[in-house]
Design a protein around this motif. Structure first.
Motif, PDB file in Angstrom:
ATOM      1  N   SER A   1      37.113 -14.390 -76.413  1.00  0.00           N
ATOM      2  CA  SER A   1      36.788 -15.599 -75.656  1.00  0.00           C
ATOM      3  C   SER A   1      38.105 -16.308 -75.345  1.00  0.00           C
TER       4      SER A   1
ATOM      5  N   SER B   1      25.810 -16.238 -77.662  1.00  0.00           N
ATOM      6  CA  SER B   1      26.801 -16.869 -78.538  1.00  0.00           C
ATOM      7  C   SER B   1      26.375 -18.263 -78.997  1.00  0.00           C
TER       8      SER B   1
ATOM      9  N   ARG C   1      36.547  -7.749 -72.048  1.00  0.00           N
ATOM     10  CA  ARG C   1      37.064  -9.118 -72.185  1.00  0.00           C
ATOM     11  C   ARG C   1      37.943  -9.264 -73.437  1.00  0.00           C
TER      12      ARG C   1
ATOM     13  N   TYR D   1      39.895 -19.950 -74.591  1.00  0.00           N
ATOM     14  CA  TYR D   1      39.674 -21.390 -74.749  1.00  0.00           C
ATOM     15  C   TYR D   1      40.691 -22.161 -73.907  1.00  0.00           C
TER      16      TYR D   1
ATOM     17  N   ARG E   1      33.463 -14.095 -80.815  1.00  0.00           N
ATOM     18  CA  ARG E   1      34.547 -14.357 -79.865  1.00  0.00           C
ATOM     19  C   ARG E   1      35.703 -13.376 -79.917  1.00  0.00           C
TER      20      ARG E   1
ATOM     21  N   PRO F   1      33.549 -17.261 -72.366  1.00  0.00           N
ATOM     22  CA  PRO F   1      33.118 -16.554 -73.571  1.00  0.00           C
ATOM     23  C   PRO F   1      33.184 -15.027 -73.435  1.00  0.00           C
ATOM     24  N   MET F   2      33.334 -14.366 -74.584  1.00  0.00           N
ATOM     25  CA  MET F   2      33.316 -12.901 -74.592  1.00  0.00           C
ATOM     26  C   MET F   2      31.877 -12.394 -74.396  1.00  0.00           C
TER      27      MET F   2
ATOM     28  N   ARG G   1      26.570 -17.042 -73.109  1.00  0.00           N
ATOM     29  CA  ARG G   1      26.235 -18.202 -73.952  1.00  0.00           C
ATOM     30  C   ARG G   1      24.837 -18.104 -74.543  1.00  0.00           C
TER      31      ARG G   1
END
Length: 451
Positions: free
Chosen positions: A135, A151, A132, A137, A384, A144-145, A148
């Motif tokens: 992240s 993170s 990835r 946005y 991220r 997200p990388m 959740r």
């Protein structure tokens, strides 16, 4: 199927008057359904959204709390006053700051979530994070990388909870020069989760809420140090592109109802100043240690592009001083000061930005032109950005004394591809973000046709 957006796999590109053919492999949703428009962009850029069962299983096995065993051998900073300062809607808080005076010196602590403690090299989580790169946005969601659960959980520096961190403690004199610094593994406990708006209001003289009264003097001290660092950076010629950014407000159906300027305040600037200083400090140390590392580089602009830009400038009555076919960042900084407030400011700034090279990741330290910095890296956002996570591992092995010859050779082997991949994935994320912004702005303006 009419009115639906779908993903199609091409089976034949067609020839001799025949049209291309394909099969529908996924239905994204009806064109009028909330989120279908953004999801189409997600699919077009091939952004990975869901995490596999294997990864989620691995996440379930990650500790939910910091244990005494986790703290062993770490510097205990839990009694230090420290805060996180982020946007109102931020969930992944990966940096905390502390500041106090020691005689005439500022002692600045920048404490970054120790994500590499939970994401081991070659694990399924690590492989996915590398795939990835960053992240993403988007206007209505974050891709997200890392899951959740990590993170926003054990890797987020939530107030009132013990967390593992990698800290950079810097002694800074009254000239803004670092006279001493230490990088160390720590255990911390954030006192307050502050927002940019709240801190900016306090710095503007607003009455602080009761629960933040004890921190007012600390914020004033942070502002004082921030001003000092910014002045010093400006003195060496760092270029400050202060473009007005837009924040797009959506309703519950994903329709844009307001577009307003994203506020750059004293609070956003002080966090930016502290992170820049930390990134430079760490990059410089690892450069002189002559160890494999990931640098954030921004090369000198191409001579031909600079000449074209100088010609363009002449049309507006401005000139650019080129020395030996090259330019110092200070010259561009002076230009931005001269055009500030003029009608052509926005246009000239954007053309200047396009005349410069893109910043990227590199195992070789080539400096950062825009920041006028000899050493620079990305250390402050391992939740991220993959390059940050990568250098956290190198730093921790160095701290533990396990960065042996064979480990150094390992990093020398993998870092070129990590840098190349991370740079490409960052550009993909930027393009997808811009695409969703443009889409929502167009939808917003469509309602005002004829106004």
């Amino acid at each position: 199927m009419s009115g639906h957006k779908v993903v199609v796999e091409i089976t034949s590109y067609g020839k001799k008057g025949k049209k291309p053919e394909g099969k529908v492999v996924e239905i994204i949703g009806h064109i009028d359904d909330p989120g279908t428009d953004i999801l189409s962009i997600v699919k077009a850029y091939d952004l990975p959204v869901d995490f596999s069962e294997k990864i989620m299983h691995q996440v379930q096995n990650v500790a939910k709390d910091v244990t005494p065993a986790d703290m062993a051998g770490r510097m205990d900073l839990r009694d230090w006053m420290m805060v996180t300062i982020d946007g109102e809607d931020a969930k992944d808080l990966d940096d905390a700051v502390s500041l106090y005076m020691d005689g005439d010196n500022y002692v600045l602590g920048v404490h970054i979530a120790d994500v590499s403690n939970y994401v081991q090299e070659h694990s399924a989580l690590d492989v996915e994070a590398l795939k990835r790169g960053t992240s993403v946005y988007l206007v209505d969601r974050v891709i997200p990388m890392l899951p959740r659960e990590l993170s926003n959980g054990i890797c987020s520096l939530n107030a009132g909870t013990d967390r593992l961190a990698l800290s950079c403690l810097m002694d800074i004199d009254e000239e803004g020069t670092i006279v001493n610094h230490e990088i160390c593994e720590t255990v911390i406990c954030v006192d307050r989760r502050m927002t940019y708006t709240m801190v900016a209001d306090i710095l503007d003289g607003a009455e602080a809420p009761e629960e933040y009264k004890d921190f007012v003097d600390d914020f004033k001290l942070m502002k004082q140090l921030s001003d000092l660092l910014r002045k010093k950076r400006s003195g060496r010629g760092a270029i400050d592109f202060d473009f007005p950014e837009s924040k797009i407000i959506l309703d519950e159906k994903g329709r844009p109802i307001e577009i307003k300027a994203y506020e750059h305040s004293a609070a956003t600037r002080l966090i930016e100043d502290f992170m820049l200083l930390t990134n430079e400090t760490i990059a410089e140390e690892y450069y002189w240690l002559e160890l494999p590392f990931v640098y954030r580089i921004h090369e000198t602009p191409d001579e031909e592009k600079l000449r074209t830009f100088a010609t363009f400038l002449n049309n507006f009555g401005y000139s650019l001083h080129l020395t030996n076919h090259t330019i110092h960042p200070k010259e561009l900084q002076k230009l931005l000061s001269r055009i500030e407030g003029s009608e052509a400011e926005g246009l000239i700034s954007r053309i200047l930005l396009r005349s410069m090279k893109q910043a990227k990741y590199s195992p070789e330290n080539l400096g950062h032109f825009g920041l006028s910095a000899k050493y620079y890296c990305h250390f402050t956002s391992p939740i991220r950005r993959y390059p940050d996570l990568q250098i956290h591992r190198i730093i921790k092995e160095q701290l533990h004394g396990t960065l042996s010859k064979s480990r150094q050779e390992h990093y020398e082997h993998i870092l070129p591809s990590v840098c190349d991949s991370s740079s490409k994935l960052e550009r993909r994320a930027d393009e997808a973000e811009r695409e969703t912004d443009k889409l929502k702005k167009a939808q917003y303006m469509r309602r005002h046709i004829g106004d």
